[in-house]
Design a protein around this motif. Structure first.
Motif, PDB file in Angstrom:
ATOM      1  N   SER A 312      -0.657  -2.428   6.743  1.00  0.00           N
ATOM      2  CA  SER A 312      -2.026  -2.462   6.068  1.00  0.00           C
ATOM      3  C   SER A 312      -3.094  -3.272   6.924  1.00  0.00           C
ATOM      4  O   SER A 312      -3.232  -3.158   8.057  1.00  0.00           O
ATOM      5  CB  SER A 312      -2.038  -2.840   4.752  1.00  0.00           C
ATOM      6  OG  SER A 312      -3.391  -2.781   3.949  1.00  0.00           O
ATOM      7  N   TYR A 313      -3.506  -4.451   6.292  1.00  0.00           N
ATOM      8  CA  TYR A 313      -4.094  -5.360   7.013  1.00  0.00           C
ATOM      9  C   TYR A 313      -3.254  -5.799   8.138  1.00  0.00           C
ATOM     10  O   TYR A 313      -2.116  -6.189   7.911  1.00  0.00           O
ATOM     11  CB  TYR A 313      -4.762  -6.543   6.293  1.00  0.00           C
ATOM     12  CG  TYR A 313      -6.177  -6.291   5.501  1.00  0.00           C
ATOM     13  CD1 TYR A 313      -7.024  -6.054   6.451  1.00  0.00           C
ATOM     14  CD2 TYR A 313      -6.037  -6.425   4.090  1.00  0.00           C
ATOM     15  CE1 TYR A 313      -8.485  -5.818   5.608  1.00  0.00           C
ATOM     16  CE2 TYR A 313      -7.350  -5.956   3.694  1.00  0.00           C
ATOM     17  CZ  TYR A 313      -8.511  -5.957   4.138  1.00  0.00           C
ATOM     18  OH  TYR A 313      -9.649  -5.888   3.863  1.00  0.00           O
ATOM     19  N   TRP A 314      -3.716  -6.053   9.332  1.00  0.00           N
ATOM     20  CA  TRP A 314      -2.793  -6.610  10.419  1.00  0.00           C
ATOM     21  C   TRP A 314      -2.436  -8.253   9.989  1.00  0.00           C
ATOM     22  O   TRP A 314      -3.384  -8.815   9.379  1.00  0.00           O
ATOM     23  CB  TRP A 314      -3.399  -6.851  11.765  1.00  0.00           C
ATOM     24  CG  TRP A 314      -3.502  -5.423  12.337  1.00  0.00           C
ATOM     25  CD1 TRP A 314      -3.225  -4.241  11.937  1.00  0.00           C
ATOM     26  CD2 TRP A 314      -4.292  -5.220  13.748  1.00  0.00           C
ATOM     27  NE1 TRP A 314      -3.744  -3.133  12.801  1.00  0.00           N
ATOM     28  CE2 TRP A 314      -4.156  -3.599  13.879  1.00  0.00           C
ATOM     29  CE3 TRP A 314      -4.816  -6.026  14.622  1.00  0.00           C
ATOM     30  CZ2 TRP A 314      -4.740  -3.030  15.003  1.00  0.00           C
ATOM     31  CZ3 TRP A 314      -5.361  -5.430  15.739  1.00  0.00           C
ATOM     32  CH2 TRP A 314      -5.469  -3.956  15.870  1.00  0.00           C
ATOM     33  N   GLN A 334      -7.522  -5.234  12.390  1.00  0.00           N
ATOM     34  CA  GLN A 334      -7.730  -3.613  12.114  1.00  0.00           C
ATOM     35  C   GLN A 334      -7.920  -3.195  13.477  1.00  0.00           C
ATOM     36  O   GLN A 334      -8.462  -3.775  14.469  1.00  0.00           O
ATOM     37  CB  GLN A 334      -8.396  -3.190  11.202  1.00  0.00           C
ATOM     38  CG  GLN A 334      -9.794  -3.664  11.494  1.00  0.00           C
ATOM     39  CD  GLN A 334     -10.975  -2.709  10.892  1.00  0.00           C
ATOM     40  OE1 GLN A 334     -10.884  -1.357  10.784  1.00  0.00           O
ATOM     41  NE2 GLN A 334     -11.975  -3.049  10.193  1.00  0.00           N
ATOM     42  N   ASP A 341      -4.425   3.275  13.716  1.00  0.00           N
ATOM     43  CA  ASP A 341      -3.788   2.313  13.162  1.00  0.00           C
ATOM     44  C   ASP A 341      -2.677   2.986  12.451  1.00  0.00           C
ATOM     45  O   ASP A 341      -1.530   2.388  12.271  1.00  0.00           O
ATOM     46  CB  ASP A 341      -4.633   1.718  11.836  1.00  0.00           C
ATOM     47  CG  ASP A 341      -5.047   0.172  11.995  1.00  0.00           C
ATOM     48  OD1 ASP A 341      -4.007  -0.480  12.371  1.00  0.00           O
ATOM     49  OD2 ASP A 341      -5.914  -0.344  11.574  1.00  0.00           O
ATOM     50  N   GLU A 404     -13.782   2.562  11.814  1.00  0.00           N
ATOM     51  CA  GLU A 404     -13.066   1.521  10.859  1.00  0.00           C
ATOM     52  C   GLU A 404     -11.842   2.013  10.305  1.00  0.00           C
ATOM     53  O   GLU A 404     -11.652   3.277  10.271  1.00  0.00           O
ATOM     54  CB  GLU A 404     -14.261   0.985   9.713  1.00  0.00           C
ATOM     55  CG  GLU A 404     -15.504   0.548  10.509  1.00  0.00           C
ATOM     56  CD  GLU A 404     -15.620  -0.784  10.892  1.00  0.00           C
ATOM     57  OE1 GLU A 404     -14.749  -1.401  10.548  1.00  0.00           O
ATOM     58  OE2 GLU A 404     -16.551  -1.141  11.356  1.00  0.00           O
ATOM     59  N   SER A 405     -11.210   1.206  10.041  1.00  0.00           N
ATOM     60  CA  SER A 405      -9.880   1.602   9.260  1.00  0.00           C
ATOM     61  C   SER A 405      -9.953   1.298   7.792  1.00  0.00           C
ATOM     62  O   SER A 405      -8.698   1.280   7.394  1.00  0.00           O
ATOM     63  CB  SER A 405      -8.667   0.611   9.751  1.00  0.00           C
ATOM     64  OG  SER A 405      -8.433   0.864  11.407  1.00  0.00           O
ATOM     65  N   ARG A 406     -10.911   1.259   7.118  1.00  0.00           N
ATOM     66  CA  ARG A 406     -11.145   1.002   5.858  1.00  0.00           C
ATOM     67  C   ARG A 406     -10.800   1.995   4.934  1.00  0.00           C
ATOM     68  O   ARG A 406     -10.283   1.731   3.832  1.00  0.00           O
ATOM     69  CB  ARG A 406     -12.682   0.698   5.710  1.00  0.00           C
ATOM     70  CG  ARG A 406     -13.335  -0.229   6.373  1.00  0.00           C
ATOM     71  CD  ARG A 406     -12.857  -1.655   5.966  1.00  0.00           C
ATOM     72  NE  ARG A 406     -13.172  -1.804   4.691  1.00  0.00           N
ATOM     73  CZ  ARG A 406     -12.901  -3.065   4.069  1.00  0.00           C
ATOM     74  NH1 ARG A 406     -12.399  -4.223   4.896  1.00  0.00           N
ATOM     75  NH2 ARG A 406     -13.104  -3.367   2.512  1.00  0.00           N
TER      76      ARG A 406
END
Length: 434
Positions: A312-314, A334, A341, A404-406
């Motif tokens: 998930s979050y790095w 991210q 990702d 973005e990876s949101r």
């Protein structure tokens, strides 16, 4: 009366869920990570309790199998993760966010979903403008998040909660402490408020006022990512309205024109990117994204099939994320591209499963938007308004996923799960109708 009160509690809690997912950084800036963790724990627990007590319909034909596949693969990646401890945290957070999204998708009706999402968006926009005004007028200097000591070091601009430049025309960060995130919240608000206005579910004066507020906030953020996402949403709306005017058999021109517009639009973005970046005050390397994408790609090819393990979050304290994306003193958590990702963390196999989840949801959103439903999303609202909302929200998420990876974390993942589950249930309902 007890039933009415219970629905009020459910809707109020749902508003809190949407607010906390879309403005998680507000809680982190206000109370620190420990305070945010306590709030998140209460919300997840409340969602699970609601799922148990309300006993929603869990019929498997109404549940997206691709969602199960992605969560299953992320969990299975613990077996080969390069950073098991970080993966355990990441997988747990993914399931926790999913459980909260399932509360929204299964325990609320579509009108309730729209109503609570709109309420959360109004709170975020209003608090953001009030916060920026207070900082600009009374504080008159940049404001850092609470509970963090930055003394003795040069503080990067991105660390500030607000830079206090509202009266200079922005860009503003709002309570979410990031202009890209605030701009995306404003874009979602424009979509939701416009749907409410067209559906006639709110007073027209209030609807126009909030729509204007959302547009104002969007402009004040000056976010290039959101400008691109807004253009994609406009294009999707145009083609959806065109498709509605034609029979299913007569939509070939729509699809051909849509395909051509994607090609031409992609070429136009590439050609006009330098001009757009200059106009929006962005650097030629897309604010460091090109370097991040290059580093992530080099790392992903080392484990191309199954990836390094879901996180998930790095986690910047473990290899290979330690020092992977650092720019001007800021450590990024991210890849700034959701697809990169997924490839990094779950490999090509993960990309296939994630694409199946996204494309199947997009497929359902499209046909729910352009085919007049027999019942469900548009039961009590004008067809032109309510049925378009899932498509427009998903297109916004997909456009954002390129920079973005949101879509993989917090509000992005929550909205994706809600759209995947609600559209699948609607599709199953339509299939059973004579």
């Amino acid at each position: 009366m007890p039933a009415v009160q219970s629905r009020f509690v459910v809707r109020t809690f749902a508003t809190l869920v949407f607010f906390s997912a879309l403005a998680g950084q507000f809680w982190r800036s206000l109370f620190g990570w420990w305070g945010y963790g306590a709030i998140a724990l209460v919300i997840v627990a409340g969602g699970i309790v609601a799922l148990v007590k309300l006993k929603p319909d869990w019929m498997w034909p109404r549940f997206p199998k691709s969602l199960i596949g992605f969560l299953g693969l992320a969990t299975l990646s613990l077996a080969w993760s390069f950073y098991l401890g970080a993966s355990l945290i990441g997988v747990t957070l993914q399931w926790a966010t999913t459980a909260t999204a399932l509360f929204l998708a299964l325990c609320l009706t579509w009108p309730e979903l729209l109503r609570t999402l709109a309420a959360a968006l109004r709170w975020i926009l209003a608090l953001s403008l009030a916060f920026e005004l207070i900082v600009a007028v009374f504080v008159r200097q940049a404001v850092l998040p609470f509970w963090v000591d930055y003394s003795g070091q040069d503080v990067p601009q991105s660390f500030y909660w607000s830079r206090g430049i509202l009266l200079q025309g922005g860009p503003i960060e709002g309570i979410v402490a990031n202009r890209n995130l605030l701009g995306f919240v404003a874009l979602i608000a424009v979509i939701v408020f416009a749907v409410q206005l067209a559906a006639g579910t709110v007073r027209r004066g209030a609807a126009w006022a909030w729509l204007g507020t959302a547009v104002l906030v969007l402009l004040l953020t000056r976010s290039a990512t959101v400008v691109f996402a807004a253009a994609a949403v406009d294009l999707a709306l145009l083609f959806a309205l065109w498709a509605r005017r034609r029979s299913p058999e007569g939509r070939r021109p729509v699809y051909l024109a849509a395909a051509a517009s994607v090609v031409v639009g992609g070429a136009g973005v590439v050609a006009l990117t330098p001009w757009l970046l200059t106009l929006l005050g962005k650097s030629a390397d897309l604010t460091g994204r090109l370097d991040i994408w290059r580093s992530v790609t080099e790392l992903a090819v080392e484990r191309p099939v199954f990836g390094w393990g879901w996180v998930s979050y790095w986690a910047p304290w473990v290899e290979p994320f330690q020092g992977l994306a650092v720019r001007r003193g800021v450590t990024y958590l991210q890849a700034h591209n959701a697809w990169l990702d997924v490839w990094l963390q779950l490999g090509i196999l993960g990309l296939i499963v994630f694409a199946a989840l996204v494309l199947s949801t997009l497929w359902r959103c499209w046909f729910l938007a352009v085919d007049r439903p027999r019942r469900g999303l548009a039961d009590t609202e004008p067809f032109a308004a309510s049925a378009l909302l899932p498509l427009l929200l998903l297109v916004a998420l997909l456009a954002q996923s390129l920079a973005e990876s949101r879509i993989l974390i917090e509000s992005g993942w929550l909205l994706l799960v809600v759209l995947a589950v609600t559209t699948k249930r609607q599709q199953a309902t339509n299939a059973r109708m004579p």
